[in-house]
Design a protein around this motif. Sequence first.
Motif, PDB file in Angstrom:
ATOM      1  N   ILE A  67       0.839  -1.202   0.000  1.00 39.83           N
ATOM      2  CA  ILE A  67       0.000   0.000   0.000  1.00 39.83           C
ATOM      3  C   ILE A  67       0.873   1.250   0.000  1.00 39.83           C
ATOM      4  O   ILE A  67       0.641   2.184  -0.774  1.00 39.83           O
ATOM      5  N   PHE A  68       1.903   1.280   0.846  1.00 36.42           N
ATOM      6  CA  PHE A  68       2.802   2.433   0.884  1.00 36.42           C
ATOM      7  C   PHE A  68       3.501   2.628  -0.459  1.00 36.42           C
ATOM      8  O   PHE A  68       3.660   3.753  -0.930  1.00 36.42           O
ATOM      9  N   ASP A  69       3.921   1.534  -1.093  1.00 36.33           N
ATOM     10  CA  ASP A  69       4.593   1.629  -2.387  1.00 36.33           C
ATOM     11  C   ASP A  69       3.662   2.222  -3.446  1.00 36.33           C
ATOM     12  O   ASP A  69       4.055   3.104  -4.206  1.00 36.33           O
ATOM     13  N   HIS A  70       2.418   1.750  -3.492  1.00 33.79           N
ATOM     14  CA  HIS A  70       1.459   2.268  -4.479  1.00 33.79           C
ATOM     15  C   HIS A  70       1.062   3.702  -4.171  1.00 33.79           C
ATOM     16  O   HIS A  70       0.689   4.444  -5.071  1.00 33.79           O
ATOM     17  N   ASN A  71       1.142   4.105  -2.911  1.00 27.97           N
ATOM     18  CA  ASN A  71       0.869   5.496  -2.569  1.00 27.97           C
ATOM     19  C   ASN A  71       2.037   6.390  -2.999  1.00 27.97           C
ATOM     20  O   ASN A  71       1.834   7.441  -3.585  1.00 27.97           O
ATOM     21  N   ARG A  72       3.249   5.945  -2.711  1.00 33.81           N
ATOM     22  CA  ARG A  72       4.432   6.740  -3.054  1.00 33.81           C
ATOM     23  C   ARG A  72       4.692   6.775  -4.553  1.00 33.81           C
ATOM     24  O   ARG A  72       5.191   7.771  -5.083  1.00 33.81           O
ATOM     25  N   HIS A  73       4.400   5.665  -5.229  1.00 38.31           N
ATOM     26  CA  HIS A  73       4.659   5.545  -6.669  1.00 38.31           C
ATOM     27  C   HIS A  73       3.411   4.995  -7.358  1.00 38.31           C
ATOM     28  O   HIS A  73       3.415   3.843  -7.816  1.00 38.31           O
ATOM     29  N   PRO A  74       2.351   5.803  -7.426  1.00 35.44           N
ATOM     30  CA  PRO A  74       1.110   5.282  -8.013  1.00 35.44           C
ATOM     31  C   PRO A  74       1.288   4.926  -9.483  1.00 35.44           C
ATOM     32  O   PRO A  74       1.942   5.645 -10.238  1.00 35.44           O
ATOM     33  N   ARG A  75       0.736   3.785  -9.843  1.00 31.99           N
ATOM     34  CA  ARG A  75       0.768   3.339 -11.230  1.00 31.99           C
ATOM     35  C   ARG A  75      -0.374   4.009 -11.977  1.00 31.99           C
ATOM     36  O   ARG A  75      -1.423   4.276 -11.407  1.00 31.99           O
ATOM     37  N   ASN A  76      -0.143   4.267 -13.253  1.00 30.62           N
ATOM     38  CA  ASN A  76      -1.173   4.828 -14.134  1.00 30.62           C
ATOM     39  C   ASN A  76      -1.723   6.146 -13.607  1.00 30.62           C
ATOM     40  O   ASN A  76      -2.909   6.428 -13.718  1.00 30.62           O
ATOM     41  N   PHE A  77      -0.848   6.965 -13.031  1.00 37.95           N
ATOM     42  CA  PHE A  77      -1.246   8.250 -12.462  1.00 37.95           C
ATOM     43  C   PHE A  77      -1.023   9.337 -13.510  1.00 37.95           C
ATOM     44  O   PHE A  77       0.044   9.940 -13.583  1.00 37.95           O
ATOM     45  N   GLY A  84     -15.926  -3.472 -25.649  1.00 36.35           N
ATOM     46  CA  GLY A  84     -16.335  -4.026 -24.362  1.00 36.35           C
ATOM     47  C   GLY A  84     -15.200  -4.394 -23.432  1.00 36.35           C
ATOM     48  O   GLY A  84     -15.403  -5.055 -22.426  1.00 36.35           O
ATOM     49  N   ILE A  85     -13.980  -3.945 -23.757  1.00 40.30           N
ATOM     50  CA  ILE A  85     -12.799  -4.268 -22.933  1.00 40.30           C
ATOM     51  C   ILE A  85     -12.147  -2.976 -22.461  1.00 40.30           C
ATOM     52  O   ILE A  85     -11.997  -2.028 -23.237  1.00 40.30           O
ATOM     53  N   VAL A  86     -11.772  -2.946 -21.184  1.00 46.83           N
ATOM     54  CA  VAL A  86     -11.047  -1.800 -20.649  1.00 46.83           C
ATOM     55  C   VAL A  86      -9.601  -1.945 -21.115  1.00 46.83           C
ATOM     56  O   VAL A  86      -8.846  -2.759 -20.588  1.00 46.83           O
ATOM     57  N   ARG A  87      -9.254  -1.195 -22.143  1.00 49.13           N
ATOM     58  CA  ARG A  87      -7.905  -1.282 -22.724  1.00 49.13           C
ATOM     59  C   ARG A  87      -6.877  -0.572 -21.849  1.00 49.13           C
ATOM     60  O   ARG A  87      -5.753  -1.050 -21.686  1.00 49.13           O
ATOM     61  N   GLN A  88      -7.262   0.594 -21.314  1.00 55.69           N
ATOM     62  CA  GLN A  88      -6.367   1.355 -20.452  1.00 55.69           C
ATOM     63  C   GLN A  88      -7.196   2.003 -19.358  1.00 55.69           C
ATOM     64  O   GLN A  88      -8.365   2.325 -19.570  1.00 55.69           O
ATOM     65  N   ALA A  89      -6.575   2.214 -18.212  1.00 55.68           N
ATOM     66  CA  ALA A  89      -7.215   2.924 -17.108  1.00 55.68           C
ATOM     67  C   ALA A  89      -6.151   3.743 -16.397  1.00 55.68           C
ATOM     68  O   ALA A  89      -5.000   3.307 -16.267  1.00 55.68           O
ATOM     69  N   SER A  90      -6.539   4.938 -15.966  1.00 56.27           N
ATOM     70  CA  SER A  90      -5.625   5.792 -15.220  1.00 56.27           C
ATOM     71  C   SER A  90      -6.441   6.673 -14.274  1.00 56.27           C
ATOM     72  O   SER A  90      -7.671   6.674 -14.319  1.00 56.27           O
ATOM     73  N   PHE A  91      -5.724   7.425 -13.450  1.00 53.86           N
ATOM     74  CA  PHE A  91      -6.399   8.330 -12.530  1.00 53.86           C
ATOM     75  C   PHE A  91      -5.489   9.498 -12.190  1.00 53.86           C
ATOM     76  O   PHE A  91      -4.271   9.430 -12.350  1.00 53.86           O
ATOM     77  N   VAL A  92      -6.103  10.580 -11.737  1.00 53.74           N
ATOM     78  CA  VAL A  92      -5.397  11.716 -11.165  1.00 53.74           C
ATOM     79  C   VAL A  92      -6.203  12.160  -9.954  1.00 53.74           C
ATOM     80  O   VAL A  92      -7.398  11.871  -9.857  1.00 53.74           O
ATOM     81  N   SER A 120      -5.397   2.246  -3.572  1.00 57.55           N
ATOM     82  CA  SER A 120      -6.528   1.517  -4.135  1.00 57.55           C
ATOM     83  C   SER A 120      -6.730   1.874  -5.600  1.00 57.55           C
ATOM     84  O   SER A 120      -6.936   0.994  -6.442  1.00 57.55           O
ATOM     85  N   ALA A 121      -6.645   3.155  -5.924  1.00 60.80           N
ATOM     86  CA  ALA A 121      -6.800   3.591  -7.317  1.00 60.80           C
ATOM     87  C   ALA A 121      -5.676   3.028  -8.181  1.00 60.80           C
ATOM     88  O   ALA A 121      -5.909   2.563  -9.307  1.00 60.80           O
ATOM     89  N   SER A 122      -4.462   3.049  -7.672  1.00 62.28           N
ATOM     90  CA  SER A 122      -3.312   2.531  -8.403  1.00 62.28           C
ATOM     91  C   SER A 122      -3.463   1.031  -8.673  1.00 62.28           C
ATOM     92  O   SER A 122      -3.301   0.570  -9.814  1.00 62.28           O
ATOM     93  N   LEU A 123      -3.788   0.280  -7.628  1.00 62.47           N
ATOM     94  CA  LEU A 123      -3.985  -1.167  -7.776  1.00 62.47           C
ATOM     95  C   LEU A 123      -5.152  -1.468  -8.713  1.00 62.47           C
ATOM     96  O   LEU A 123      -5.086  -2.386  -9.524  1.00 62.47           O
ATOM     97  N   MET A 124      -6.208  -0.679  -8.603  1.00 68.16           N
ATOM     98  CA  MET A 124      -7.389  -0.883  -9.443  1.00 68.16           C
ATOM     99  C   MET A 124      -7.053  -0.712 -10.919  1.00 68.16           C
ATOM    100  O   MET A 124      -7.432  -1.546 -11.741  1.00 68.16           O
ATOM    101  N   LEU A 134      -4.837  -7.298  -5.275  1.00 62.91           N
ATOM    102  CA  LEU A 134      -5.874  -6.508  -4.613  1.00 62.91           C
ATOM    103  C   LEU A 134      -6.130  -6.987  -3.181  1.00 62.91           C
ATOM    104  O   LEU A 134      -6.707  -6.257  -2.375  1.00 62.91           O
ATOM    105  N   GLU A 135      -5.689  -8.195  -2.872  1.00 59.69           N
ATOM    106  CA  GLU A 135      -5.868  -8.754  -1.530  1.00 59.69           C
ATOM    107  C   GLU A 135      -5.249  -7.857  -0.457  1.00 59.69           C
ATOM    108  O   GLU A 135      -5.687  -7.858   0.690  1.00 59.69           O
ATOM    109  N   VAL A 136      -4.238  -7.055  -0.834  1.00 59.71           N
ATOM    110  CA  VAL A 136      -3.590  -6.190   0.150  1.00 59.71           C
ATOM    111  C   VAL A 136      -4.568  -5.194   0.762  1.00 59.71           C
ATOM    112  O   VAL A 136      -4.333  -4.693   1.858  1.00 59.71           O
ATOM    113  N   LEU A 137      -5.663  -4.914   0.093  1.00 56.38           N
ATOM    114  CA  LEU A 137      -6.650  -3.964   0.612  1.00 56.38           C
ATOM    115  C   LEU A 137      -7.599  -4.591   1.627  1.00 56.38           C
ATOM    116  O   LEU A 137      -8.363  -3.883   2.288  1.00 56.38           O
ATOM    117  N   SER A 138      -7.560  -5.908   1.772  1.00 50.35           N
ATOM    118  CA  SER A 138      -8.498  -6.595   2.658  1.00 50.35           C
ATOM    119  C   SER A 138      -8.387  -6.145   4.110  1.00 50.35           C
ATOM    120  O   SER A 138      -9.372  -6.145   4.843  1.00 50.35           O
TER     121      SER A 138
END
Length: 151
Positions: free
Chosen positions: A16-26, A56-64, A74-78, A114-118
Motif C-alpha cells: 500500500i505504501f509503495d502504491h501510494n508513493r509511486h502510483p501506477r497509471n497516475f 467491451g474491454i477496458v484497454r487502459q485505465a488511469s487516474f489523477v 486503491s486507485a493505483s492497484l485498481m 488486490l488482496e492487500v486492501l483486505s
Amino acid sequence: MNEQHSDLRELYQEVIFDHNRHPRNFHAMSDASHTAVGHNPLCGDQLTVYAIVEDGIVRQASFVGHGCAISTASASLMTEAVQGKPIEEVEALFRDMHAMLTESQPESRDFGKLEVLSGVREFPARVKCATLAWHTLHNAITQARDTARTE
C-alpha cells in the motif's frame, strides 16, 4: 496475532505504501472514452478516473487526484487490475471488492494483488477511502453523470 499474520499484514502495508508513493497509471488521458469524478467529502479524497474502453474491454485505465494513502493505493492497484478485462468482469470485480471491504465473510475469490486492501475492513472509517476509486470507475464505465461519492 500470530507471527505469520503479522508478517502478512506488514507486507500488505508495504505494498500500500509503495502504491501510494509511486502510483501506477497516475496521469490524465485526453483520449479517454470514459471518465468520472469521485469525491469523499468526509476526508477530502478526490480523483478522476479515465478509461479507454474498446469492444467491451477496458484497454487502459488511469487516474489523477489527491487523497490518503489508502485511496491512492486503491486507485493505483485498481487501474492495474482492470486493464485488458471485459467490462462485465470489471463490474463483477467492483462488486466483489466492495464485498471484500464491507462484509465480515465475503465470498472467497482470488483477488491477486488486490488482496492487500483486505485489511482495510478492520478500519471501517477507511473503507470509503478504499472504495472511492472503484465507485468512480463504476460511474465511468456505466457513464453515470453524477460524482461518485462514498459518504
